[in-house]
Design an enzyme around this catalytic site. Structure first.
Site, mmCIF file in Angstrom:
data_model
loop_
_atom_site.group_PDB
_atom_site.id
_atom_site.type_symbol
_atom_site.label_atom_id
_atom_site.label_comp_id
_atom_site.label_asym_id
_atom_site.label_seq_id
_atom_site.Cartn_x
_atom_site.Cartn_y
_atom_site.Cartn_z
ATOM 1 N N LYS A 38 -34.587 -9.018 16.737
ATOM 2 C CA LYS A 38 -35.527 -7.903 16.887
ATOM 3 C C LYS A 38 -35.976 -7.340 15.547
ATOM 4 O O LYS A 38 -37.095 -6.836 15.426
ATOM 5 C CB LYS A 38 -34.921 -6.800 17.754
ATOM 6 C CG LYS A 38 -34.824 -7.203 19.214
ATOM 7 C CD LYS A 38 -35.005 -6.035 20.145
ATOM 8 C CE LYS A 38 -35.104 -6.510 21.582
ATOM 9 N NZ LYS A 38 -35.336 -5.440 22.515
ATOM 10 N N LYS A 98 -40.998 -19.934 27.281
ATOM 11 C CA LYS A 98 -40.605 -19.074 28.407
ATOM 12 C C LYS A 98 -41.722 -18.110 28.795
ATOM 13 O O LYS A 98 -42.430 -17.611 27.925
ATOM 14 C CB LYS A 98 -39.363 -18.269 27.993
ATOM 15 C CG LYS A 98 -38.313 -18.188 29.077
ATOM 16 C CD LYS A 98 -37.051 -17.535 28.559
ATOM 17 C CE LYS A 98 -37.043 -16.057 28.900
ATOM 18 N NZ LYS A 98 -35.822 -15.367 28.493
ATOM 19 N N LYS A 133 -44.054 -11.584 28.152
ATOM 20 C CA LYS A 133 -45.137 -10.658 27.816
ATOM 21 C C LYS A 133 -45.497 -10.759 26.340
ATOM 22 O O LYS A 133 -46.647 -10.616 25.955
ATOM 23 C CB LYS A 133 -44.683 -9.216 28.083
ATOM 24 C CG LYS A 133 -44.826 -8.803 29.520
ATOM 25 C CD LYS A 133 -44.295 -7.408 29.740
ATOM 26 C CE LYS A 133 -42.802 -7.346 29.568
ATOM 27 N NZ LYS A 133 -42.123 -6.298 30.344
#
Ligand code: TRP
Length: 336
Positions: free
Chosen positions: A112, A198, A201
């Site tokens: 992240k 995958k 969003k």
């Protein structure tokens, strides 16, 4: 009667819900409600750990509540994290029961941080670093036995167990339950526009199918789904075709799946037929979900009040835990 096991899971309010989220997690959450005491949180404190906007955070939080209820999550099992501030209080206490070294090992933090940089974030917040410890608080505050999450969360669960163990050891009491990860077989759904990645969003609009999309949009997305890219070795199924079959299975259209698979193996499958079957199956589900969501949205105020009330009810459990934790750690309790 024996007390039912406690299940807990949480999800971040980050916009649209797609079929990957549904088949990968939420459908399972709905089913678990039959066998267990379940609590599901919309974790807005977690959503502040990455760059965000106030308006979107508030909007996405309620949107997710409506979405979850439309898929069949019972409102009495649902809470909004920031309506239960005890989560952050327990997080602080856990900060003092976690070594800097073990927190530094979290791989999601590393991923992240990178994502943050690439997305133009100005800095990486201490909150992002602390995120797994807040997650431990989410879980342990309700003495959860089982936490249904994906494999990517295993490291955070391990940390939660370590924190629980260290706490129990230091206060000399088996106070916190050690939570177990509840893995279930879930289909791995890929992006229709790039079936080697995958469904997600973060890749952009083409790469996920919204659970509440209009029929025309779903049909269009499936129609233009990538099938063969020409580089699949002889005798292997291409990622795009495999993904369409996987979608059909996820929608519980096993019969259609099997008969189309027979055609495929025999070498006379028409891709339009497969796509038609997949689109029909997805539309059938999204139509149901959209109708339920519309009904809920017709009574927005009532639904919001219901969730505030359920959060207040669930908060009592969290307050009880905090009260005992404060006693065990030498902190003061305000009488309430
Ligand atoms: N970290 C989880 C995720 O990225 C979300 C989450 C926050 C969570 N708190 C939790 C999941 C507690 C399970 C239990 O998906």
């Amino acid at each position: 009667m024996e007390k039912r096991k406690q299940v807990l899971s949480c999800i971040q309010p980050t916009g649209d819900m797609h079929f990957g989220n549904y088949f990968g997690a939420v459908k399972n959450w709905v089913q678990l409600q039959e066998k267990y005491d379940c609590l599901y949180g919309v974790v807005d404190y977690h959503a502040m750990t990455m760059p965000y906007t106030v308006k979107k955070l508030r909007m996405n939080t309620w949107e997710l509540i409506f979405n979850l209820m439309a898929t069949g999550i019972h409102p009495e099992n649902l809470f909004i994290q920031s309506l239960i501030p005890e989560h952050s209080e327990l997080c602080w206490i856990f900060n003092c029961f976690t070594s800097f070294g073990e927190a530094s090992k979290m791989t999601q933090f590393k991923d992240k941080s990178l994502q943050n940089k690439e997305g133009g974030g100005n800095y990486i917040s201490v909150g992002l670093f602390d995120y797994p410890i807040l997650q431990a608080a989410d879980i342990l505050i309700y003495r959860a036995d089982y936490v249904p999450v994906g494999k990517d969360q295993e490291q955070h669960l391990e940390l939660s167990r370590n924190i629980a163990q260290r706490f129990n050891h230091q206060v000399g009491k088996e106070f916190f339950v050690l939570p177990e990860t509840l893995f279930t077989e879930v289909p791995k759904l890929m992006s229709p526009a790039d079936p080697t990645r995958k469904m997600s969003k973060s890749l952009g609009e083409k790469h996920y199918i919204n659970l509440f999309a209009e029929e025309a949009r779903i049909r269009k997305q499936i129609k233009s789904a990538v099938t063969d890219t020409g580089d699949t070795p002889e005798g292997e199924i291409s990622p795009g075709i495999a993904n369409l079959f996987e979608l059909l299975k996820a929608c519980e259209k096993q019969e259609a799946h099997d008969s189309l698979m027979e055609d495929y193996i025999a070498g006379n499958l028409k891709y339009v037929d497969l796509k038609e079957a997949v689109a029909n199956a997805l539309v059938e589900l999204s139509t149901q979900f959209r109708a339920r969501k519309a009904a809920l949205q017709a009574n927005k105020k009532e639904v919001k009040n219901k969730i505030k009330a359920s959060s207040a009810e669930i908060r009592k459990q969290a307050q009880q835990t905090i009260k005992e934790v404060k006693e065990l750690t030498g902190l003061m309790n305000v009488r309430f």
